[in-house]
Design a protein around this motif. Structure first.
Motif, PDB file in Angstrom:
ATOM      1  N   LEU A 239       0.834  -1.204   0.000  1.00 23.06           N
ATOM      2  CA  LEU A 239       0.000   0.000   0.000  1.00 23.06           C
ATOM      3  C   LEU A 239       0.867   1.251   0.000  1.00 23.06           C
ATOM      4  O   LEU A 239       0.636   2.192  -0.769  1.00 23.06           O
ATOM      5  N   HIS A 240       1.871   1.276   0.866  1.00 19.89           N
ATOM      6  CA  HIS A 240       2.751   2.437   0.960  1.00 19.89           C
ATOM      7  C   HIS A 240       3.423   2.696  -0.388  1.00 19.89           C
ATOM      8  O   HIS A 240       3.512   3.843  -0.855  1.00 19.89           O
ATOM      9  N   ARG A 241       3.873   1.638  -1.034  1.00 17.26           N
ATOM     10  CA  ARG A 241       4.515   1.806  -2.334  1.00 17.26           C
ATOM     11  C   ARG A 241       3.530   2.351  -3.376  1.00 17.26           C
ATOM     12  O   ARG A 241       3.887   3.177  -4.226  1.00 17.26           O
ATOM     13  N   SER A 242       2.294   1.882  -3.320  1.00 17.66           N
ATOM     14  CA  SER A 242       1.307   2.381  -4.284  1.00 17.66           C
ATOM     15  C   SER A 242       1.013   3.856  -4.032  1.00 17.66           C
ATOM     16  O   SER A 242       0.800   4.623  -4.985  1.00 17.66           O
ATOM     17  N   VAL A 243       0.987   4.268  -2.770  1.00 15.91           N
ATOM     18  CA  VAL A 243       0.755   5.679  -2.443  1.00 15.91           C
ATOM     19  C   VAL A 243       1.882   6.539  -3.008  1.00 15.91           C
ATOM     20  O   VAL A 243       1.643   7.610  -3.595  1.00 15.91           O
ATOM     21  N   LEU A 244       3.126   6.082  -2.838  1.00 18.86           N
ATOM     22  CA  LEU A 244       4.258   6.847  -3.369  1.00 18.86           C
ATOM     23  C   LEU A 244       4.207   6.937  -4.888  1.00 18.86           C
ATOM     24  O   LEU A 244       4.476   8.000  -5.477  1.00 18.86           O
ATOM     25  N   LEU A 245       3.876   5.848  -5.533  1.00 17.11           N
ATOM     26  CA  LEU A 245       3.788   5.855  -6.992  1.00 17.11           C
ATOM     27  C   LEU A 245       2.674   6.786  -7.460  1.00 17.11           C
ATOM     28  O   LEU A 245       2.835   7.547  -8.432  1.00 17.11           O
ATOM     29  N   TYR A 246       1.557   6.745  -6.775  1.00 16.06           N
ATOM     30  CA  TYR A 246       0.433   7.640  -7.089  1.00 16.06           C
ATOM     31  C   TYR A 246       0.842   9.101  -6.911  1.00 16.06           C
ATOM     32  O   TYR A 246       0.536   9.965  -7.753  1.00 16.06           O
ATOM     33  N   ASN A 247       1.562   9.383  -5.828  1.00 15.40           N
ATOM     34  CA  ASN A 247       1.991  10.757  -5.599  1.00 15.40           C
ATOM     35  C   ASN A 247       2.966  11.220  -6.678  1.00 15.40           C
ATOM     36  O   ASN A 247       2.936  12.378  -7.100  1.00 15.40           O
ATOM     37  N   ARG A 248       3.847  10.314  -7.125  1.00 17.95           N
ATOM     38  CA  ARG A 248       4.753  10.712  -8.198  1.00 17.95           C
ATOM     39  C   ARG A 248       3.962  11.009  -9.475  1.00 17.95           C
ATOM     40  O   ARG A 248       4.286  11.950 -10.220  1.00 17.95           O
ATOM     41  N   ALA A 249       2.949  10.224  -9.728  1.00 18.10           N
ATOM     42  CA  ALA A 249       2.101  10.496 -10.896  1.00 18.10           C
ATOM     43  C   ALA A 249       1.474  11.885 -10.801  1.00 18.10           C
ATOM     44  O   ALA A 249       1.422  12.628 -11.796  1.00 18.10           O
ATOM     45  N   GLN A 250       1.016  12.249  -9.606  1.00 15.44           N
ATOM     46  CA  GLN A 250       0.409  13.563  -9.429  1.00 15.44           C
ATOM     47  C   GLN A 250       1.425  14.679  -9.642  1.00 15.44           C
ATOM     48  O   GLN A 250       1.135  15.688 -10.298  1.00 15.44           O
ATOM     49  N   VAL A 251       2.617  14.519  -9.061  1.00 17.01           N
ATOM     50  CA  VAL A 251       3.643  15.560  -9.198  1.00 17.01           C
ATOM     51  C   VAL A 251       4.069  15.688 -10.653  1.00 17.01           C
ATOM     52  O   VAL A 251       4.228  16.799 -11.182  1.00 17.01           O
TER      53      VAL A 251
END
Length: 732
Positions: free
Chosen positions: A435-447
């Motif tokens: 989950l934590h990894r998916s959150v980081l990947l999602y945040n990178r997509a947003q940035v």
């Protein structure tokens, strides 16, 4: 079933006019709402148990594909009969790996999902109509109050009539909805139940889980010796625990144990369990209520880890609920009373989030946010637990990435997210912290999207969806990247998936409507705007877009209703004032239109539509100089071809052909290889007036050639009158 009334929602009110002729309808079902029963969504839990089995029997896919998230959140025991429950990394993560928590509006979205499910149920299983009477709303959790408000506003009473018993005039969503959507009628007299002489009145009160309003039972309960009351509460909790129903542990069981024989032990444990469960589900109002009760039980003793965890969750939930100013005191108490690294790290993180995210915009302070998040990072980097150190080091850098993004440092934000990803990948195995990894990947997509790198952002969204395919919000965000890259069909598919996988949210329907309108599907756009406004009736952009579409379709009454609604919310909103001007203009009231455009410009001098449309009114009224002035202001905001053409027409009427020709030159250069025939005609007019007959003839010949027949031009007669002989000679 009794005859169904199809004109009103109903409010039982003891102060209503007792001479009213109407009688309240007899309810099909009475719904108890007191939060002591099952905590959040107590009423919804009861209704889902009535509706879901019947709906599954009729159309299992209707529940499985569209409402499984609502059922899982409110009545998890029903998931045994729902064919395809949602399987997201968020709801599958254990407590130690949970690094994503739902936004506060999700609870209201769930209420909308339940309302839609109940409407489906009423239509399919109760075609003659259904009446639901809700009792105990004064003591209900806000989730149930919101649900009843949604039902009152969204349900056609011919299908589902809502009866509200109680729920005094509170300034919350339900209180406001009652005033707007109910007809007040006298409360039916409530008769005390007949009780046998040997009835144990005190036990009856305890067996009601403290919800009975029968004064005889309450008096008997209060007359019990304290020790006997506590013993009975504990016995009732044990009985309920044997039923193994999860939602009882959010309401009745903690209530009984906090009043039982071991309030600081079993009582606190039960409250902690309920706090954690409600926190994970995003039911934050319940968390605040439960955590405060737990803190009260622990008052007078040295604060321990449990006390500080309850304090932390109270402050966090106040942040999420938009009551950040109330959270400061809890964080100050933690910093003042605890020397725990976790306590100080957690409060530093939340203080940063307050100043960059949760406080009102005018209270944001990105410098303070940066200072607080740096403190959180400094503590995280020396955390004594090596395993946890890795997680919090990554988590706090991810938090700083948000602060940097809000500070306008998108490159720094991206670097921090990638550093957090590298920390996680270096220390955890491939199957850990998913989950934590998916959150980081999602945040990178947003940035990456914020930086305009839509291709890289899309690749990140593709990957996070591959890892977590049932999390609907990802599809909503990915649609924007598809759209930025021209992938309109892919964007439409993502909006559809987001709408299917998540509880209702108006943003998905609004964004899809905007795309559909761009594609020329006005009917589809209107359907989505209708749905968006059924969910959030005060969303200004949806109201504005629907008003604009209604104007284009000639539905002036509907346009006026949306404009009036928008202006009642935001009286100085320049786009609404400009649209009001367009409506007045369509109705022939040019004076009112001019006033509306002027009001829009007073509210916001950058309102392009108001400048452009007021210029048209001025020109049509014989005031070309005013039209030119307004178009000067409009073109200072946007160098638009149509605006230049309009200014050229106004300048021509003033005899200023040199400026007009310059505008038309710019307009035609912007048009490319195939300029608008109207522009050619207009430039010919100015060239002719400037004693350039050769240039005028060139433009007019090109203008006439754009038509299948020269006489098909609306200006053919005028052109031939001015230069007919020259045109004929040129043709020869």
């Amino acid at each position: 079933m009794t005859a169904h009334l199809s004109t009103h929602h109903w409010w039982f009110d003891a102060t209503a006019d007792t001479t009213a002729a109407e009688s309240p309808p007899s309810p099909s079902l009475e719904v108890a709402c007191h939060r002591r029963l099952r905590g959040p969504f107590t009423a919804a839990h009861f209704l889902l148990h009535q509706a879901v089995p019947q709906l599954v029997a009729r159309d299992s896919e209707l529940v499985a594909s569209a409402r499984a998230a609502e059922v899982e959140s409110i009545a998890p025991e029903l998931m045994e009969i729902v064919p395809t429950p949602p399987q997201t990394l968020t709801n599958l993560a254990d407590a130690k790996e949970r690094t994503r928590f739902y936004p506060a509006p999700r609870a209201l979205r769930i209420a909308h999902g339940v309302a839609e499910l109940l409407m489906d149920w009423a239509r399919s299983a109760h075609p003659r109509g259904l009446t639901l009477a809700f009792r105990g709303l004064d003591e209900a959790d806000p989730t149930d109050r919101d649900l009843v408000a949604v039902l009152l506003r969204r349900c056609d009473p011919a299908t589902l009539t809502v009866v509200v018993d109680g729920a005094g005039a509170s300034d919350d969503l339900l209180g406001r909805t009652l005033a707007a959507h109910t007809h007040r009628v006298p409360r039916l007299p409530l008769m005390d139940a007949e009780l046998l002489p040997d009835t144990d009145l005190a036990q009856r009160y305890i067996d009601s889980d403290g919800t009975s309003d029968d004064a005889r039972l309450l008096r008997a309960y209060e007359a019990l010796p304290a020790a006997e009351r506590a013993r009975r509460h504990t016995a009732r909790a044990e009985l309920l625990a044997g039923r193994d129903e999860p939602t009882l542990r959010l309401g009745a069981i903690p209530y009984h144990l906090e009043h039982g024989t071991d309030p600081r032990g079993a009582g606190v444990d039960a409250i902690v369990h309920a706090v954690n469960a409600c926190f994970n589900k995003g039911f934050y109002e319940a968390v605040v209520d439960l955590a405060e009760r737990g803190r009260a039980l622990l008052a007078g003793v040295e604060p321990d880890r449990t006390y500080w965890n309850l304090t932390h969750k109270t402050g966090a939930c106040l942040c999420y609920l938009g009551r950040g100013a109330d959270a400061f005191a809890y964080f100050e108490e933690m910093r003042r009373g605890s020397t725990s690294q976790d306590a100080h790290m957690g409060t530093a993180y939340l203080m940063a989030m307050l100043y960059t995210r949760f406080l009102p915009k005018d209270a944001h302070d990105e410098d303070l946010a940066l200072a607080w998040v740096n403190t959180a990072i400094a503590i995280a980097d020396v955390h004594p637990d090596p395993h946890k150190r890795v997680l919090v080091r990554a988590f706090m850098r991810n938090a700083r990435a948000l602060v940097e993004l809000h500070r306008g440092n998108a490159d720094g934000s991206l670097a921090l997210v990638e550093e957090a990803m590298a920390i996680t990948d270096a220390d955890f195995g491939p199957d850990e912290q998913l989950l934590h990894r998916s959150v980081l990947l999602y945040n990178r997509a947003q940035v990456r999207g914020a930086r305009g790198d839509h291709t890289a952002s899309l690749a990140d969204y593709d990957e996070v969806i591959r890892r977590d395919p049932d999390y609907g919000d990802y599809y909503f965000e990915r649609a924007a990247q598809h759209r930025a890259l021209g992938g309109t069909h892919e964007a439409l598919a993502d909006y559809a998936t987001a709408i299917r996988l998540t509880p209702p949210f108006y943003e998905a329907h609004f964004n899809r409507a905007d795309l559909l309108r761009e594609l020329g599907d006005d009917a589809g756009a209107l359907r989505d705007l209708d749905h968006a406004l059924s969910i959030e009736p005060d969303h200004l952009d949806s109201l504005l877009h629907r008003a604009d579409l209604s104007l284009e379709r000639g539905d002036f009454d509907r346009a006026r209703a949306d404009i009036d609604h928008g202006l009642s919310i935001a009286p100085d909103n320049s786009p609404f004032l400009a649209t009001q001007g367009a409506l007045h203009s369509e109705l022939g009231d040019t004076g009112a239109a001019y006033e509306s455009y002027s009001a829009a410009l007073k509210a916001d001098p950058r309102c392009l539509a108001a400048w452009a449309n007021r210029a048209v009114l001025a020109f049509d009224a014989g005031r070309p100089a005013e039209a030119v002035a307004d178009l000067d202001a409009a073109l200072a905001l946007d160098d638009d071809t149509e605006l230049r053409a309009n200014r050229a027409v106004a300048l021509q009427s003033l005899g200023k052909h040199r400026r007009a020709a310059a505008d038309l030159d710019r307009a035609m250069s912007s048009a490319g290889a195939a300029p608008d025939p109207e522009l050619l005609y207009l430039r010919g007019v100015s060239r002719f007036a400037l004693d350039d007959p050769s240039g005028a003839l060139t433009d007019w010949r090109a203008h006439l050639a754009a038509y299948d027949r020269a006489d098909a031009s609306p200006h053919a007669e005028e052109i031939h009158a001015r230069a007919g002989a020259a045109l004929r000679e040129g043709a020869a």
